[in-house]
Design a protein around this motif. Structure first.
Motif, PDB file in Angstrom:
ATOM      1  N   SER A   7      36.308  27.876  45.017  1.00 14.13           N
ATOM      2  CA  SER A   7      36.410  28.976  44.078  1.00 14.13           C
ATOM      3  C   SER A   7      36.784  28.433  42.708  1.00 14.13           C
ATOM      4  O   SER A   7      37.703  27.630  42.584  1.00 14.13           O
ATOM      5  CB  SER A   7      37.465  29.964  44.572  1.00 14.13           C
ATOM      6  OG  SER A   7      37.536  31.070  43.716  1.00 14.13           O
ATOM      7  N   ASP A   8      36.043  28.875  41.686  1.00 13.51           N
ATOM      8  CA  ASP A   8      36.333  28.505  40.308  1.00 13.51           C
ATOM      9  C   ASP A   8      36.245  29.781  39.482  1.00 13.51           C
ATOM     10  O   ASP A   8      35.177  30.130  38.978  1.00 13.51           O
ATOM     11  CB  ASP A   8      35.338  27.455  39.807  1.00 13.51           C
ATOM     12  CG  ASP A   8      35.648  26.978  38.396  1.00 13.51           C
ATOM     13  OD1 ASP A   8      36.754  27.242  37.900  1.00 13.51           O
ATOM     14  OD2 ASP A   8      34.759  26.332  37.796  1.00 13.51           O
ATOM     15  N   GLY A   9      37.363  30.505  39.389  1.00  9.76           N
ATOM     16  CA  GLY A   9      37.359  31.811  38.729  1.00  9.76           C
ATOM     17  C   GLY A   9      36.473  32.757  39.520  1.00  9.76           C
ATOM     18  O   GLY A   9      36.585  32.846  40.734  1.00  9.76           O
ATOM     19  N   PHE A 170      29.591  37.603  43.072  1.00 12.82           N
ATOM     20  CA  PHE A 170      30.146  38.805  43.683  1.00 12.82           C
ATOM     21  C   PHE A 170      30.389  38.543  45.164  1.00 12.82           C
ATOM     22  O   PHE A 170      29.458  38.440  45.950  1.00 12.82           O
ATOM     23  CB  PHE A 170      29.199  39.993  43.505  1.00 12.82           C
ATOM     24  CG  PHE A 170      28.938  40.309  42.061  1.00 12.82           C
ATOM     25  CD1 PHE A 170      29.911  40.914  41.286  1.00 12.82           C
ATOM     26  CD2 PHE A 170      27.730  39.972  41.473  1.00 12.82           C
ATOM     27  CE1 PHE A 170      29.687  41.192  39.962  1.00 12.82           C
ATOM     28  CE2 PHE A 170      27.494  40.251  40.141  1.00 12.82           C
ATOM     29  CZ  PHE A 170      28.473  40.861  39.379  1.00 12.82           C
ATOM     30  N   VAL A 171      31.635  38.425  45.546  1.00  9.06           N
ATOM     31  CA  VAL A 171      32.007  38.161  46.925  1.00  9.06           C
ATOM     32  C   VAL A 171      33.031  39.210  47.336  1.00  9.06           C
ATOM     33  O   VAL A 171      34.009  39.442  46.633  1.00  9.06           O
ATOM     34  CB  VAL A 171      32.605  36.741  47.094  1.00  9.06           C
ATOM     35  CG1 VAL A 171      33.056  36.517  48.525  1.00  9.06           C
ATOM     36  CG2 VAL A 171      31.614  35.683  46.649  1.00  9.06           C
ATOM     37  N   ALA A 172      32.794  39.847  48.480  1.00  9.32           N
ATOM     38  CA  ALA A 172      33.721  40.861  48.985  1.00  9.32           C
ATOM     39  C   ALA A 172      34.309  40.382  50.295  1.00  9.32           C
ATOM     40  O   ALA A 172      33.676  39.659  51.056  1.00  9.32           O
ATOM     41  CB  ALA A 172      32.992  42.181  49.193  1.00  9.32           C
ATOM     42  N   GLU A 173      35.538  40.779  50.558  1.00  3.22           N
ATOM     43  CA  GLU A 173      36.162  40.473  51.828  1.00  3.22           C
ATOM     44  C   GLU A 173      36.111  41.731  52.677  1.00  3.22           C
ATOM     45  O   GLU A 173      36.484  42.808  52.242  1.00  3.22           O
ATOM     46  CB  GLU A 173      37.610  40.051  51.616  1.00  3.22           C
ATOM     47  CG  GLU A 173      38.289  39.648  52.897  1.00  3.22           C
ATOM     48  CD  GLU A 173      39.701  39.130  52.661  1.00  3.22           C
ATOM     49  OE1 GLU A 173      40.470  39.105  53.617  1.00  3.22           O
ATOM     50  OE2 GLU A 173      40.025  38.773  51.509  1.00  3.22           O
ATOM     51  N   ILE A 174      35.614  41.586  53.902  1.00  2.00           N
ATOM     52  CA  ILE A 174      35.500  42.729  54.803  1.00  2.00           C
ATOM     53  C   ILE A 174      36.507  42.527  55.922  1.00  2.00           C
ATOM     54  O   ILE A 174      36.511  41.502  56.593  1.00  2.00           O
ATOM     55  CB  ILE A 174      34.074  42.841  55.365  1.00  2.00           C
ATOM     56  CG1 ILE A 174      33.087  43.038  54.232  1.00  2.00           C
ATOM     57  CG2 ILE A 174      33.997  43.960  56.396  1.00  2.00           C
ATOM     58  CD1 ILE A 174      31.640  42.984  54.644  1.00  2.00           C
TER      59      ILE A 174
END
Length: 179
Positions: A7-9, A170-174
């Motif tokens: 992850s970079d920001g 755009f990454v979401a955690e489910i």
């Protein structure tokens, strides 16, 4: 299944499990008429036609992609995304004409996977081969650098444990909740 590798920001590098590919076939005209293009037809979550070319930077992706997408009798009536691939320096470069968009797109995940599998079928050497037989390709899309790895199955034209690795903004955690 997916995992965030770094992850970079807002920019993440994500490894995403893709659909196994159970049928990949060299394109042969079913009508007896000369095929519009040499290539491979695969379904990697959506239908793709993959054509290997020389001179991809200058290639008419939109004109050729539109022609294959709309005019190849074997792809009608649904059509298919069309990927153009060139091998270089132990990796592949991919440009995609996407149906629905009806134009070239920066990248298409299922198309990147289809291009890697078709390159393996064509005999283009992979970037690496693991001790377990896992095949890996480095892939250069219009904007991003990605990677595809998979295990060829003992049965012809079947590929399992297919993974796509590349950038995502755009990454979401489910979270799954049990009853």
């Amino acid at each position: 299944t997916a995992e965030i590798l770094s992850s970079d920001g807002p920019l993440k590098t994500v490894r995403l499990r893709m659909k196994d590919v159970d049928r990949a076939q060299e394109y042969v005209s079913l009508t007896g008429v000369e095929a519009p293009s040499d290539g491979y037809f695969l379904d990697t979550g959506t239908r793709h036609f993959v054509r290997h070319v020389i001179g991809l930077d200058e290639y008419d992706v939109v004109g050729e992609g539109r022609d294959i997408r709309w005019n190849a009798a074997e792809l009608k009536p649904i059509g298919a995304n069309v990927n153009f691939v060139e091998a270089f320096d132990g990796s592949i470069m991919v440009r995609t004409y996407e149906k629905g968009v009806e134009d070239e797109t920066f990248a298409c995940g299922t198309g990147i996977v289809a291009s890697a599998v078709a390159s393996y079928l064509k005999g283009i050497p992979p970037t690496s081969v693991g001790s377990d037989g896992r095949i890996s390709y480095s892939v250069h899309a219009k904007r991003d650098e990605l990677a595809v790895d998979f295990l060829p199955s003992e049965s012809a034209a079947a590929y399992t444990q297919v993974w796509l690795t590349g950038p995502a903004v755009f990454v979401a955690e489910i979270l799954l909740c049990g009853n």
